[in-house]
Each structure stands twice: as C-alpha cells, then as structure tokens.
Scaffold this motif. Sequence first.
Motif, short mmCIF file in Angstrom:
data_model
loop_
_atom_site.label_atom_id
_atom_site.label_comp_id
_atom_site.label_asym_id
_atom_site.label_seq_id
_atom_site.Cartn_x
_atom_site.Cartn_y
_atom_site.Cartn_z
N UNK A 153 48.65 53.29 18.45
CA UNK A 153 49.96 52.70 18.15
C UNK A 153 50.25 51.56 19.12
N UNK A 154 50.11 51.85 20.39
CA UNK A 154 50.42 50.86 21.43
C UNK A 154 49.48 49.66 21.35
N UNK A 155 48.22 49.90 21.08
CA UNK A 155 47.26 48.80 20.98
C UNK A 155 47.61 47.88 19.82
N UNK A 156 47.88 48.47 18.65
CA UNK A 156 48.17 47.63 17.47
C UNK A 156 49.42 46.78 17.66
N UNK A 157 50.42 47.30 18.35
CA UNK A 157 51.62 46.50 18.58
C UNK A 157 51.31 45.25 19.42
N UNK A 158 50.27 45.31 20.25
CA UNK A 158 49.99 44.19 21.15
C UNK A 158 49.07 43.13 20.60
N UNK A 159 48.35 43.42 19.52
CA UNK A 159 47.33 42.48 19.07
C UNK A 159 47.88 41.13 18.59
N UNK A 160 49.09 41.04 18.02
CA UNK A 160 49.57 39.69 17.63
C UNK A 160 49.68 38.72 18.79
N UNK A 161 50.01 39.22 19.99
CA UNK A 161 50.05 38.34 21.16
C UNK A 161 48.65 37.81 21.47
N UNK A 162 47.65 38.66 21.29
CA UNK A 162 46.26 38.27 21.57
C UNK A 162 45.77 37.26 20.54
N UNK A 166 48.37 30.41 22.00
CA UNK A 166 49.19 29.67 22.96
C UNK A 166 49.07 30.36 24.30
N UNK A 167 49.19 29.58 25.37
CA UNK A 167 49.07 30.15 26.71
C UNK A 167 50.16 31.19 26.95
N UNK A 168 51.39 30.91 26.47
CA UNK A 168 52.50 31.85 26.68
C UNK A 168 52.21 33.20 26.04
N UNK A 169 51.68 33.20 24.81
CA UNK A 169 51.36 34.47 24.15
C UNK A 169 50.23 35.20 24.84
N UNK A 170 49.25 34.45 25.33
CA UNK A 170 48.15 35.09 26.06
C UNK A 170 48.64 35.72 27.35
N UNK A 171 49.57 35.05 28.02
CA UNK A 171 50.13 35.63 29.24
C UNK A 171 50.92 36.89 28.92
N UNK A 172 51.65 36.88 27.80
CA UNK A 172 52.37 38.10 27.40
C UNK A 172 51.38 39.20 27.04
N UNK A 173 50.28 38.84 26.41
CA UNK A 173 49.27 39.85 26.05
C UNK A 173 48.71 40.51 27.31
N UNK A 174 48.44 39.73 28.31
CA UNK A 174 47.89 40.29 29.56
C UNK A 174 48.89 41.25 30.19
N UNK A 175 50.16 40.87 30.23
CA UNK A 175 51.18 41.76 30.79
C UNK A 175 51.33 43.02 29.95
N UNK A 176 51.30 42.84 28.63
CA UNK A 176 51.44 43.97 27.71
C UNK A 176 50.33 45.00 27.95
N UNK A 232 39.37 48.64 25.93
CA UNK A 232 40.20 47.83 25.04
C UNK A 232 41.08 46.86 25.82
N UNK A 233 41.66 47.31 26.92
CA UNK A 233 42.50 46.42 27.73
C UNK A 233 41.66 45.27 28.29
N UNK A 234 40.44 45.58 28.70
CA UNK A 234 39.55 44.52 29.18
C UNK A 234 39.23 43.54 28.07
N UNK A 235 38.97 44.05 26.86
CA UNK A 235 38.69 43.18 25.73
C UNK A 235 39.88 42.28 25.41
N UNK A 236 41.07 42.81 25.46
CA UNK A 236 42.26 41.99 25.21
C UNK A 236 42.41 40.91 26.28
#
Length: 305
Positions: A153-162, A166-176, A232-236
């Motif tokens: 559940x938690x992983x799927x919610x984060x994939x749109x940021x990945x 855009x750099x901003x979305x990638x930064x949010x993905x890393x924090x997520x 998975x976190x490393x892959x993201x």
Amino acid sequence: MAHDLQDLTTPALLNTIVDIMIPFPSTTPLDFTAIATTIINGARHFPPGIKPQIWTILIALSKLGLPNTPPLTTFLPPPASPPFPRLALGLQLLLDQMPRRLFRGIDKRWCAAYFDPLAVRFAQELDSLPEEQKPWAWGRWEGKVTMDYYIPVRIWFGTPFVHCDTVASQERAVRYFDEVRTLVEGVTGTTDPYRQGREGRMQDVYVMFKVLEEGVPIPKEGLRMEGFVYWMCMLMDVHKPVVDRFGRYPTKNLYAGREDTEEEKKWMEEVGRGSIAVDLRERLRLDFEQGVWTDLGVDSDVNLD
C-alpha cells in the motif's frame, strides 16, 4: 464530463483495482517473495468486465485535458472518512499503474505525457492533507490490515513521485521512501544495509538499470519484509540521479515531443532504452507537428477482458 466521471469512478471499481494490484489477504502474514514477484514483474489478473470499465474512465479523462481536470479528491469521500485511504489508493493506481499495464504503441504518449502528470498532481493533492489525514499514514490502516499488507500500500502511493521527471518530485520521492525505510527499521529492529554506499548510488545514472536487471536478492530461506522494503526503497532512490543529471527522464522525450541531447542519446544506447520502432517515431512526429494527440485507445485493445 467531470460529473460523469464521478459516476464512473465507483467505490466498487476502485476497491477492485486495489485488489488487482495487491492480490493478497490483508489480515495474515504474507510471502514477500510472492509480493516482490507480483509488484516487480507486473503480471495482473483482471476480473471479467473490469478492463472496459477502466478504459471508459481513462478515455473520459483524456478528453478533459489536463488544464480542465478538477481536483481528483472531489471524486472521493471526505479525506477524514474511513473509506478514503483505500479509495484514494484505488484512484492513484488507476492513474499511475493502469496506463502502464494497458497502453501500447502510440497510446504510451498518454501514459508519459498525460497520466503521469495527472497521477503526480493527485499525489500532491493527497500530500497537502494534514498528516493524520494522508491516506498512506500507518494510523489510517493500523488495526485493519497487517504491516505486511500495508507495505505494498505504502509503496504504491509513492510511485507517482518517482515517475514524475521533475527534480522537486524526485526530492519528494526520496523523502517519502525515507519515511518507509525508517518505519520498517523501527518496526523490525533492523537497519537498512543499503544505507551503506547510498551516496555513491545517488550519483550514478546507470545504477537504476543494473538494479532492475539484477532484481531483488532472495535468500534461500525466503524474502523477509524488511529485505523487500529496503531493496524497493533503494530502487526508488536511484531514479533520482537520472533526473538530476538530465533534468528529466530521457526515456520520456519521444512521448513528450522533446529532442534528445547527444548526451541523452548516448546514455539511452548504453542502458538499452533507445530502440523505438521507426513507424511509431513518425506517427508521434506528425502528431507533434500538427499539435494533436492521436485518440487514446488506437493501439491498445480497449475491449480486452
């Protein structure tokens, strides 16, 4: 049109999409080897009659145009309501994952240049909610599902940021995904081994494809939850170096009407992502020249069950 979409985007359909993408029991321990195979390989079973319903919504959304699409949370019950987290996940999966599973040929332009931006816009809507109302908060699932079930559940919610380049979305993905990593470290009393070497990986524009090619390491005794999560976190994480280097995903250039730089061409050849059929390139070129989009569904089997 938006009112029609609200009628089409039913709780029953959104719940079914969640079941398609997380086809596991929610209250018993899970086999993370099976979860890894399911999430990474992407094979899905669609119940009869579901694909046409999904296509109807996606085509209706495509006709709205990005500037005219209302806030997608308006298709859902109030954020504080109990059904909201699961229905929000269903809608997120509809936007972010269904195009990846269903679109072929020229329809992939709709995935890269339309539904990916729409999916991250929805993710940002969810992210703007108070912390206790965010649908991925563990407190909204705790007591209803196991931690095992909550992980996908938690992983799927984060994939749109990945998926957003855009750099901003990638930064949010890393924090997520840092939040996911920290949560699992706390629950299991373990430490993510991929913390070692992370700085170097975050500078490497080739490592994402190496990681994907190698796949998740599965020990002889089977894959534990934390092993899957840390991988998975490393892959993201390792998506970000590509956007940091190029300011975008070069693999999306063709579908976004962007010219490849020489550096991007070289990189795509090196990672094996530069081969696109000549006829598809020509069809896309004509669409961009004429300022049109080929209707969604032309190259995909809309009625396939």
